[in-house]
Design an enzyme around this catalytic site. Structure first.
Site, short mmCIF file in Angstrom:
data_model
loop_
_atom_site.label_atom_id
_atom_site.label_comp_id
_atom_site.label_asym_id
_atom_site.label_seq_id
_atom_site.Cartn_x
_atom_site.Cartn_y
_atom_site.Cartn_z
N GLY A 60 114.14 79.11 -21.35
CA GLY A 60 113.21 78.84 -20.25
C GLY A 60 112.56 80.12 -19.79
O GLY A 60 113.04 81.21 -20.10
N CYS A 87 119.33 81.19 -25.41
CA CYS A 87 118.38 82.10 -24.74
C CYS A 87 118.62 82.13 -23.22
O CYS A 87 119.64 82.61 -22.77
CB CYS A 87 116.95 81.73 -25.11
SG CYS A 87 115.81 83.06 -24.69
N TYR A 88 117.72 81.56 -22.43
CA TYR A 88 117.98 81.53 -20.98
C TYR A 88 119.32 80.82 -20.72
O TYR A 88 120.04 81.18 -19.78
CB TYR A 88 116.83 80.81 -20.27
CG TYR A 88 117.05 80.63 -18.78
CD1 TYR A 88 116.94 81.71 -17.92
CD2 TYR A 88 117.39 79.38 -18.25
CE1 TYR A 88 117.16 81.55 -16.55
CE2 TYR A 88 117.61 79.21 -16.89
CZ TYR A 88 117.49 80.30 -16.04
OH TYR A 88 117.72 80.14 -14.70
N HIS A 175 116.87 82.11 -30.36
CA HIS A 175 116.46 80.71 -30.48
C HIS A 175 116.95 80.14 -31.81
O HIS A 175 116.52 80.58 -32.87
CB HIS A 175 114.94 80.59 -30.38
CG HIS A 175 114.46 80.74 -28.98
ND1 HIS A 175 114.40 79.68 -28.10
CD2 HIS A 175 114.07 81.83 -28.28
CE1 HIS A 175 113.97 80.11 -26.92
NE2 HIS A 175 113.76 81.41 -27.00
N GLU A 177 116.44 77.03 -32.67
CA GLU A 177 115.63 75.87 -33.03
C GLU A 177 114.36 76.22 -33.78
O GLU A 177 113.71 75.32 -34.33
CB GLU A 177 115.30 75.07 -31.76
CG GLU A 177 114.45 75.80 -30.72
CD GLU A 177 115.23 76.70 -29.77
OE1 GLU A 177 116.29 77.21 -30.19
OE2 GLU A 177 114.77 76.93 -28.64
N ASP A 232 100.32 57.25 -35.98
CA ASP A 232 101.28 56.52 -35.15
C ASP A 232 100.79 55.10 -34.83
O ASP A 232 101.52 54.14 -35.01
CB ASP A 232 101.54 57.29 -33.85
CG ASP A 232 101.73 58.77 -34.11
OD1 ASP A 232 102.41 59.08 -35.10
OD2 ASP A 232 101.17 59.60 -33.38
N LYS A 370 106.90 62.78 -34.81
CA LYS A 370 105.85 62.37 -35.74
C LYS A 370 106.36 62.23 -37.18
O LYS A 370 106.03 61.28 -37.87
CB LYS A 370 104.70 63.36 -35.70
CG LYS A 370 103.51 62.91 -36.49
CD LYS A 370 102.28 63.69 -36.15
CE LYS A 370 101.07 62.82 -36.05
NZ LYS A 370 100.86 62.24 -34.74
#
Ligand code: XMP
Length: 514
Positions: A60, A87-88, A175, A177, A232, A370
């Site tokens: 964050g 992280c944060y 991070h 991710e 979609d 997606k």
């Protein structure tokens, strides 16, 4: 389709406002564990559920030192659930559990090497002893809380990863991710499977379940489906058709589409056996956009006009169907206050929320990303041309014009964009690129065409590659390719004097300009 079962083992991600929080969920789902995102200050009851097998504290923008530092309910540390701070999130752990966070002396940003220490196997598993990770922070953990030890260090962060294995509390300064941390997903997997012991129950597939679910929700009512021709809404239109419910597909032509796009979309929807009503609302949209330059205002106006048209087509007992995805509905955390909201989404307009309150909206994809919808499209044997269509934002060319929207500018942009897309397809690069488009900068640049000085517009070309649209790289076209596109645009599009190719990554840039 097992879209969601509240009994399914779940990793809950508390969002502290990082731009990439959604990626944590996406990565976890990639190894079939269900993950959900909730705001960081969500009530403890939402977390204290048997199916929540572990909690992740996201990154964050805030600092734990700030007056209004974003902190979770401290009872989360008493639930006996594994926790991983990213992280944060690691700083939240250190700060709230009695360790210390210090203002860094130097910002640690970008690819960084870390070295693992002994006893780091549970989290790091088989990953290398020395590995590259993506850092983006200023504050650092200077003293871990009692019970914690360091699992890895970088030159700047002695506590790049920490753990209290007795309580199953873990923290990483980097991070996990983002794709720039090559072993990040593996580390998340170790956390979810070995530490949280979550079962791999999640799958976006099982079409028969999806069709049954639509049947149960809709029954004998009529459904109005907002069909744009994008991946979609098209995949959903096919599912609705297969469910045998009564459907009216409507395609709203807002006059902000690419060259010939409305006709092309109508043609391929017909080929798929879908009956679609086309509503030509170009004039209505263009009239409402006159002299509007502010991007957010453009989006709001386009959203409002769209909803008005849509609602005029929804009868009083009808249901509304939308191809809304998970990233569109997550209640995002506004750590910095209201200005943090980046884009307005019409799928959540007040009129739609009102219909939702009475159970009249169906959104079977609202738990999906997606690429998960693309997998369903492939399973339904839709042509690649549809499954792999680049995303095209609802506000269309209006947000490709960096200034107010006029017919003349739309025309110019359409031609330039068409040349760019045509060349991309000709060079067989369409599938290698995730999204490409031209934009028009309304500040003018001098050019000399023939012997005449001309003050013309600048065309910006952007083409990116990405897995998830949260981070992106620019596509490395050959110089010959760029020269060819630039020449064609300058020669064929009157009023354009410059062509620029954008080589900004996301972050810090976004994919679109406004
Ligand atoms: P950014 O520019 O935020 O874009 O990096 C991420 C993805 O979102 C699309 N995008 C939009 N889609 N309405 C939409 O429906 C919008 O206002 C909008 N703005 C950006 C963008 O095309 C990319 O795929």
């Amino acid at each position: 389709m097992k879209l969601i079962s509240y009994k399914m083992d779940t990793i809950l991600i508390l969002d502290f406002g990082s731009q990439v929080t959604q990626l944590i969920a996406r990565r976890i789902r990639s190894f079939n564990v269900h993950a959900e995102i909730a705001p960081y200050n969500v009530g403890i009851d939402r977390i204290d559920k048997p199916e929540i097998k572990g909690v992740i504290l996201s990154g964050g923008p805030a600092s734990v030192f700030g007056e209004n530092a974003a902190l979770p309910d401290k009872q989360i540390f008493e639930l006996g659930k594994p926790i991983l701070g990213i992280c944060y999130g690691i700083q939240v752990l250190a700060h709230m559990l009695g360790g210390a966070v210090a203002r860094g002396v130097k910002r640690e940003y970008g690819a960084t090497s870390i070295k693992r220490k002994a006893k780091s196997e549970k989290l790091f598993g088989e990953t290398p002893k020395e590995q590259t990770v993506w850092m983006s922070h200023f504050d650092i953990v200077s003293k871990p809380p009692v019970g914690f030890s360091s699992l890895a260090a970088s030159v700047i962060s002695p506590f790049a990863a920490i753990a209290d294995p007795k309580r199953n509390f873990y923290g990483v300064q980097f991070h996990l991710e983002v794709s720039h941390t090559p072993y990040g997903t593996q580390i998340l997997k170790n956390f979810a499977l070995k530490i949280c012991k979550a079962k791999q129950e999640w799958t976006p597939r099982h079409l028969t379940d999806a069709i049954e679910k639509i049947w149960r929700e809709v029954g004998s009512r009529s459904v109005v489906h907002a069909l744009s021709g994008g991946v979609d809404s098209t995949v959903l239109a096919i599912l609705l058709k297969k469910s045998n419910v009564k459907v009216k597909n409507i395609f709203v032509d807002n006059g902000l589409l690419r060259l010939n796009e409305a006709a092309q979309v109508m043609a391929y929807l017909k080929k798929l056996g879908l009956e679609v009503e086309r509503i030509d609302a170009s004039k209505q949209f263009l009239d409402s956009l006159r002299e509007i330059t502010d991007p957010e205002q453009k989006r709001k106006i386009i959203g409002r006009v769209f909803i008005e048209i849509l609602m005029a087509n929804v009868g009083k007992d009808d249901m509304l169907s939308q191809g809304t995805l998970y990233p569109d509905v997550i209640e995002s955390t506004k750590v910095h206050g209201p200005s943090d909201k980046i884009k307005t989404h019409h799928n959540r307009a007040p009129e739609v929320l009102e219909l939702m309150r009475t159970g009249r909206v169906i959104e079977p994809f609202k738990e999906l990303f997606k690429d998960e919808v693309r997998a369903i499209g492939t399973e339904l044997e839709l042509p690649d041309e549809i499954v792999w269509r680049h995303p095209f934002p609802g506000p269309g060319l209006a947000i490709g014009i960096l200034g107010d929207v006029t017919e003349e500018r739309l025309d110019m942009l359409r031609q330039a964009d068409e040349i760019f897309m045509e060349e991309i397809k000709k060079a067989k690069l369409y599938r290698k690129i995730s999204e490409a488009f031209a934009a028009l900068d309304t500040s003018r640049a001098v050019g000399v065409k023939g012997d005449e000085r001309e003050y013309g517009y600048m065309i910006l070309l952007r083409a990116i590659t990405t897995d998830d649209f949260m981070t992106a790289d620019w596509y490395p076209f050959s110089h010959d390719f760029l020269a060819c596109v630039a020449n064609r645009i300058i020669n064929e599009v009157e009023g354009v004097t410059r062509v620029l190719y954008d080589i900004t990554q996301k972050p810090p840039g976004t994919i679109r300009y406004i």
